[in-house]
Structures are given as structure tokens and as C-alpha cells.
Design an enzyme around this catalytic site. Structure first.
Site, PDB file in Angstrom:
ATOM      1  CB  SER A  20      40.288  49.009  31.334  1.00 14.42           C
ATOM      2  OG  SER A  20      40.335  48.310  32.551  1.00 14.42           O
ATOM      3  CB  SER A 142      48.156  30.855  36.755  1.00 13.38           C
ATOM      4  OG  SER A 142      47.960  30.201  37.979  1.00 13.38           O
ATOM      5  CE1 TYR A 156      43.103  36.613  41.572  1.00 14.57           C
ATOM      6  CE2 TYR A 156      44.977  36.161  43.020  1.00 14.57           C
ATOM      7  CZ  TYR A 156      44.476  36.587  41.797  1.00 14.57           C
ATOM      8  OH  TYR A 156      45.351  36.985  40.794  1.00 14.57           O
ATOM      9  CE  LYS A 160      43.999  34.648  38.794  1.00 15.01           C
ATOM     10  NZ  LYS A 160      43.837  35.057  37.396  1.00 15.01           N
TER      11      LYS A 160
END
Ligand SMILES: NC(=O)c1ccc[n+]([C@@H]2O[C@H](COP(=O)([O-])OP(=O)(O)OC[C@H]3O[C@@H](n4cnc5c(N)ncnc54)[C@H](OP(=O)(O)O)[C@@H]3O)[C@@H](O)[C@H]2O)c1
Length: 303
Positions: A20, A142, A156, A160
């Protein structure tokens, strides 16, 4: 089982999540430019209306946090477009920030559902289709956050780092089938990822004043970085495409590594991390090796 290294067809079919906006959306023109087909997935496919009538684009509504059964239905639907998925790009993701003591577990779980479990679930399903064909490429987004934790950036970074480890294993498992796996380790790229309403900096109502400075420092940094990131998202996506097609700047480089670093800031961050880790190993080697059981037979080393 030995790799058969089946050549990919000249027209590839890509499946990309989170189209999107940002990098995901940019994959569409980048892929079409080479005459490939794309199944562009997004939570809200209305945002992709401009591509709706393109003969090489199939829009598919997909929330990567969906159940396994739903993901299977979506992949079946995707396969009805071209009968195959040659490239899967696990792109959907977002940034959640919070200091440890204030992390709301429900938010953290959602971060992992989106950035880790969703990509893992979708990849499992797509592998059922790629493995028997002995070909395919799978990319994961990544980040330097997957190499370095900063104060307030735990959620976060955790997602990752988790992705980095899981994908490293996947790479080892499927290379025997000729399936290529890459982690795209991005520095800071100029998308709206840090924009209002996207990046989620969560604090509970009873936030702890002791952490105000840490939170404000990261929040201000994110706000000041937003829109000024040094990385060009279009170039990143084009490099990702070229890695899969082995074209452009990677032409002739047949043995591309698992990790494809993008951005001078990514190189600098990872280099600093590697150098400081090496320095620690040197400095503390004697202390570390003193924990070995004396006289223990050597076992096979993980490498
Ligand atoms: N930009 C950077 O500096 C940078 C650096 C390192 C890594 N990355 C990674 O690159 C990827 C793309 O980020 P971007 O920079 O392009 O940011 P972005 O413009 O915010 O795009 C993120 C995309 O992920 C989608 N998404 C979020 N949750 C989803 C879900 N549950 N299901 C399906 N789609 C979902 C968003 O869709 P909605 O519109 O529906 O929210 C949006 O399309 C992310 O994985 C990010 O972690 C980016």
C-alpha cells in the site's frame, strides 16, 4: 538432496506483501519494468487502484497477521493468477518503539505477528509450492535495527533480530533445493515508515518519568529523521529486483550472499558492530575459554 538449480523462467511472478505504500508499492513499477508479473498484496488494496487494470498485476487483499488457513487461501488465490510464485518478498512491517519497562505485551505480540510470524507463516506456505519445483527466491526486509539495539527501540529491534536468525536458518535449509533466500539489510530509507500514524511509540497511561529523556530522545530523533533519510527507496527496490534477476549492478555475481546491505549507513553501522564485537572477542578470549570443560573432546563447531 542435491540442488538441481532450476533456471527461473524469463518472466517471473512476484508476490509482495505490504504494497500500500513505501518500498512495497515501489516494487510494482520496478518489477513491471522488467516484464515480470506481480501479485501485489496489501491490507487495503484500494490504495493500489491505479494498477488494477494492468494485465501483469493482480491485487490481493492480505493482512500478514492472518491465520495460517487464511494465508493458505490467499496463496491459492495468488497461484490462480499465473500458476506459480517465483519470488516472494516479505516486505510488510512497521516500527514499534517502547522502553522495556513500558512495553505492552499485546503491542509487542502484534509487532512480532507482523514483522516475524506473518512472514514465517507465509513463507512456509509458499515453500510448499517452491520446494517441489526446486526454484524460487525469497526476500525479507531486515534493518540496521536487526544489528543494533538502541534505547527505546527494543520491540522493533527484537523483531528484526529474530527475523535475521530465523532467515539465516532458512537459507541453510533450502539452498539444497536451489531456493535463494536474502535478507535485505536496510539503513534508513525515505519512506513514510516514521511518519505520524505509522511508527508506533507506545507509552502506557502510567508511564515512568525516569524514562522521559530516553523516550523523548528517540522520538525527537525519529521525527527529525522522518523525510530526511539518506536512502532512496526506489534504488533499494531496484537493487532487490536486480539481486533476484542477477542483473544491473549485480550482473555476473552468481554467488550473492544471504545479506544484501543497502545504504552507506547500513554499512557503517554493521562495520562498527562487527569491529567492536571482534575487539571484545580479542579482549575477553582468555576469560571466555576458561569456561571450557578441561580435556573435553572437541565437538563439531557451528559455523
Ligand atoms: N524505510 C526504512 O528505512 C526501512 C529500513 C529498514 C527496514 N525497513 C522495512 O521495510 C519494510 C517496508 O517499510 P517501508 O519503509 O516501505 O514503510 P511503509 O511505507 O510504512 O510501508 C510498510 C507497509 O507494510 C504494511 N503493513 C503493515 N502491517 C501490515 C499487515 N499486518 N499486513 C499487511 N501489510 C502490513 C503497510 O500497510 P498499511 O498501509 O495497511 O499500514 C505498508 O504498506 C518494513 O518491513 C520495514 O521494517 C524499512
Amino acid at each position: 538432496m542435491a540442488s538441481t538449480d532450476n533456471p527461473l523462467p524469463s518472466q517471473l511472478t512476484w508476490m509482495v506483501t505490504g504494497c500500500s505504500s513505501g518500498l512495497g508499492k515501489l516494487f510494482i513499477p520496478a518489477v513491471l519494468e522488467r516484464g515480470d508479473r506481480i501479485i501485489a498484496t496489501a491490507r487495503k488494496i484500494d490504495s493500489l487502484r491505479e494498477f488494477a487494470d494492468h494485465r501483469d498485476v493482480r491485487l490481493l487483499q492480505l493482512d500478514v497477521t492472518a491465520s495460517e488457513a487464511e494465508i493458505r487461501r490467499k496463496v491459492t488465490e495468488a497461484l490462480s493468477f499465473s500458476g506459480r510464485i517465483d519470488v516472494l518478498v516479505n516486505n510488510a512491517g512497521y516500527v514499534m518503539s517502547s522502553v522495556w519497562e513500558e512495553i505492552q505485551m499485546e503491542s509487542l505480540q502484534h509487532q512480532f505477528e507482523t514483522n516475524v510470524f506473518g512472514p514465517m507463516r507465509l513463507t512456509q506456505v509458499v515453500l510448499k509450492h517452491m520446494r517441489p519445483r526446486r526454484s524460487g527466491s525469497i526476500l525479507f526486509m531486515s534493518s540496521i535495527a536487526g544489528w543494533l539495539g538502541v534505547a527505546g527501540g527494543g520491540p522493533y529491534s527484537a523483531s528484526k533480530f529474530a527475523l535475521e536468525g530465523a532467515v539465516e536458518s532458512l537459507h541453510e535449509e533450502v539452498k539444497q533445493f536451489g531456493i535463494k533466500v536474502h535478507l535485505l539489510v536496510l539503513g534508513q530509507f525515505r519512506t513514510n515508515i516514521l511518519g505520524d500514524g505509522r511508527s508506533k511509540f507506545t507509552r502506557p497511561a502510567d508511564s515512568l518519568a525516569d524514562y522521559d529523556t530516553v523516550v523523548e530522545t528517540l522520538r525527537t530523533r525519529q521525527q527529525q529523521t522522518n523525510g530526511k533519510q539518506p536512502g532512496c527507496p526506489k534504488r533499494a527496490v531496484e537493487l532487490a529486483r536486480d539481486v533476484v534477476r542477477q542483473e544491473g549492478s549485480v550482473l555476473g555475481k552468481t554467488e550473492l550472499p544471504l545479506r544484501i546491505f543497502m545504504g552507506s549507513d547500513a554499512i557503517a553501522t554493521v562495520r562498527t558492530k562487527c569491529r567492536s564485537t571482534l575487539a571484545i572477542l580479542e579482549k575477553y578470549e582468555a576469560i571466555a575459554t576458561a569456561t571450557d570443560i578441561p580435556g573435553a573432546d572437541p565437538v563439531q563447531q557451528y559455523s
